[in-house]
Scaffold this motif. Structure first.
Motif, mmCIF file in Angstrom:
data_model
loop_
_atom_site.group_PDB
_atom_site.id
_atom_site.type_symbol
_atom_site.label_atom_id
_atom_site.label_comp_id
_atom_site.label_asym_id
_atom_site.label_seq_id
_atom_site.Cartn_x
_atom_site.Cartn_y
_atom_site.Cartn_z
ATOM 1 N N HIS A 146 0.838 -1.195 0.000
ATOM 2 C CA HIS A 146 0.000 0.000 0.000
ATOM 3 C C HIS A 146 0.879 1.252 0.000
ATOM 4 N N VAL A 147 0.408 2.300 -0.659
ATOM 5 C CA VAL A 147 1.073 3.600 -0.603
ATOM 6 C C VAL A 147 -0.017 4.669 -0.540
ATOM 7 N N ARG A 148 0.218 5.698 0.260
ATOM 8 C CA ARG A 148 -0.777 6.765 0.413
ATOM 9 C C ARG A 148 -0.309 8.016 -0.320
ATOM 10 N N VAL A 149 -1.206 8.564 -1.113
ATOM 11 C CA VAL A 149 -0.929 9.765 -1.899
ATOM 12 C C VAL A 149 -1.063 11.007 -1.022
ATOM 13 N N SER A 150 -0.174 11.957 -1.199
ATOM 14 C CA SER A 150 -0.204 13.215 -0.442
ATOM 15 C C SER A 150 -1.190 14.206 -1.071
ATOM 16 N N SER A 151 -1.379 15.330 -0.393
ATOM 17 C CA SER A 151 -2.225 16.401 -0.933
ATOM 18 C C SER A 151 -1.615 16.956 -2.216
ATOM 19 N N ALA A 152 -2.456 17.477 -3.079
ATOM 20 C CA ALA A 152 -2.044 17.855 -4.430
ATOM 21 C C ALA A 152 -1.177 19.106 -4.454
ATOM 22 N N LYS A 153 -0.004 18.970 -5.033
ATOM 23 C CA LYS A 153 0.882 20.126 -5.215
ATOM 24 C C LYS A 153 0.182 21.229 -6.003
ATOM 25 N N ASN A 154 -0.463 20.864 -7.103
ATOM 26 C CA ASN A 154 -1.056 21.860 -7.987
ATOM 27 C C ASN A 154 -2.316 22.493 -7.412
ATOM 28 N N ALA A 155 -2.815 21.940 -6.304
ATOM 29 C CA ALA A 155 -3.954 22.558 -5.614
ATOM 30 C C ALA A 155 -3.496 23.380 -4.422
ATOM 31 N N VAL A 156 -2.492 22.861 -3.687
ATOM 32 C CA VAL A 156 -2.101 23.533 -2.446
ATOM 33 C C VAL A 156 -1.427 24.879 -2.716
ATOM 34 N N LEU A 157 -0.700 25.005 -3.818
ATOM 35 C CA LEU A 157 0.025 26.265 -4.067
ATOM 36 C C LEU A 157 -0.931 27.449 -4.256
ATOM 37 N N PRO A 158 -1.933 27.373 -5.152
ATOM 38 C CA PRO A 158 -2.861 28.508 -5.249
ATOM 39 C C PRO A 158 -3.686 28.728 -3.987
#
Length: 419
Positions: free
Chosen positions: A15-27
């Protein structure tokens, strides 16, 4: 300087867990300039780009604090409207501060942006929109300066191209502008929807996010809230392609599969078994790949940010595939690096013809941009022998603990100092 050392040929499992979206967190971080009270982001990813944009905001007078997994931004002491060239030149998303600064302070002076060199990505769409909203814009000596001493005014803006950055910048400028702003041919990406969710939660009045027409009714003031950012669809896609290429059985958690429909369809065409669940996806592969064509397009088309990774997959396909890049004109810089590993690729303008080979061989390669770095990493995982990947600062911009996550799936990968 550091490098990745990869010994390929080991299937991935677990299993691997995806982090929060780079392209969403910046704006969303940039949007914390707007409210009059502090705003917080829960589970912000540990990325160089996040650190950079936080430094940009701090240089403007924003108080940024981190406690456990929560980033808090207090813009009540915002007192500057010019960001340093050194910070702004590090990444393109930093230009997003122009909209909020014009809206809140009536002035912004910003160095022309940097970031991955994958195409021209002009900022003229942003500037035309600000001018249409009543700002005076001057460009020269490596800077863009905007004045809106009497505030911004709502208007109708048609984007010649559905630019994600321009849509985000206009949304933040319009949230507190006087009157109604209509954005036509707006970008439809999930990251746009997440930004609008954040703005509306703070008191904005925006409708139509996720469609190509967005309407914004300006409000007087926004109030800070806490927000959890959507999962990173590009990170999820990278792990999915990696599992397909290397072989094995991998469950990827914290995934919204509706954001990845084109990739799921193409992996299915390539003979990879993909099982969807509510917030996860399971990828099962024996490493035997059918050659499959892709063409990048703005959302909801195949994402340009997964083109390099999918090309890596196609290098071991059992036929000929055609990769067409329509979004960025210079996004084939990874081709030469894959060729060093034995890939058979021929570039003809915006198309790359990939003749599948039985296997790749380990080699020393360098990440030419963020997604190229990810592509070379998964290529190394599948290759025979040892692969070394250099220029890791590109990968650090957009992947949170990539090495540790791959190690957790059984990959033989370590990060070491360069000789």
């Amino acid at each position: 300087m550091e490098k990745l050392v990869i010994h390929g040929g080991r299937p991935l499992h677990g299993h691997v867990r995806v982090s929060s979206a780079k392209n969403a967190v910046l704006p969303i971080i940039v949007a914390t300039l707007l409210p009059s009270t502090p705003a917080s982001i829960i589970d912000a990813p540990n990325l160089d780009d996040v650190s950079t944009i936080c430094s940009v905001l701090e240089s403007l007078g924003v108080k940024v604090t981190k406690e456990d997994n929560v980033l808090t931004f207090d813009a009540s002491m915002l007192d500057k409207t010019e960001a340093s060239y050194e910070l702004m030149s590090k990444m393109r998303a930093s230009f997003l501060i122009m909209g909020p600064l014009l809206a809140k302070m009536g002035h912004a002076k910003i160095a022309l942006p940097g970031g991955c060199m994958i195409g021209s990505r002009p900022i003229d769409l942003h500037l035309k929109a600000f001018e249409a909203m009543g700002a005076e814009i001057n460009v020269g000596n490596g800077f863009v300066e905007g004045y809106a001493p009497h505030g911004l005014k709502g208007t109708t803006i048609y984007l010649d191209f559905p630019s994600v950055g321009a849509t985000e910048n206009i949304l933040m400028a319009a949230a507190t502008a006087e009157g109604r702003t209509i954005i036509e041919n707006a970008a439809e990406e999930p990251e746009i929807v997440d930004l609008v969710t954040f703005l509306n939660s703070m008191g904005a009045n925006i409708k139509g996010a996720g469609t190509n027409i967005i309407r914004v009714e300006g409000v007087k003031e926004l109030q800070g809230i806490s927000h959890t950012v959507i999962p990173d669809r590009i990170e999820a896609g990278t792990f999915m392609i990696g599992a397909a290429m290397v072989g094995g059985d991998v469950v990827i958690d914290n995934v919204l599969t509706e954001h990845l429909k084109p990739l799921l369809a193409k992996l299915n065409e390539a003979g990879v078994k993909v099982i969807k669940d509510i917030d996860s996806v399971r990828v099962i592969s024996d490493g035997h790949i059918r050659s499959t064509d892709i063409k990048t397009l703005p959302y909801p088309g195949f994402p340009t940010d997964l083109q390099a990774q999918f090309m890596a997959l196609m290098t071991i396909g059992n036929g000929i595939s055609k990769i067409t890049e329509t979004v960025f004109e210079n996004r084939f810089m990874h081709v030469g690096e894959l060729q060093r590993m034995g890939a058979s690729i021929q570039v003809e303008g915006r198309c790359a013809i990939v003749q599948g080979v039985p296997f790749l061989n380990g080699a020393f390669v360098r990440a030419t941009d963020l997604r190229a770095g990810a592509a070379l990493t998964i290529a190394g995982l599948a290759a025979h022998g040892e692969t070394e990947v250099g220029e890791l600062h590109h990968i650090d911009r957009g992947y949170d603990h990539l090495v540790e996550k791959l190690q957790g799936l059984g990959a033989d990968i370590v990060r070491v100092d360069r000789d």
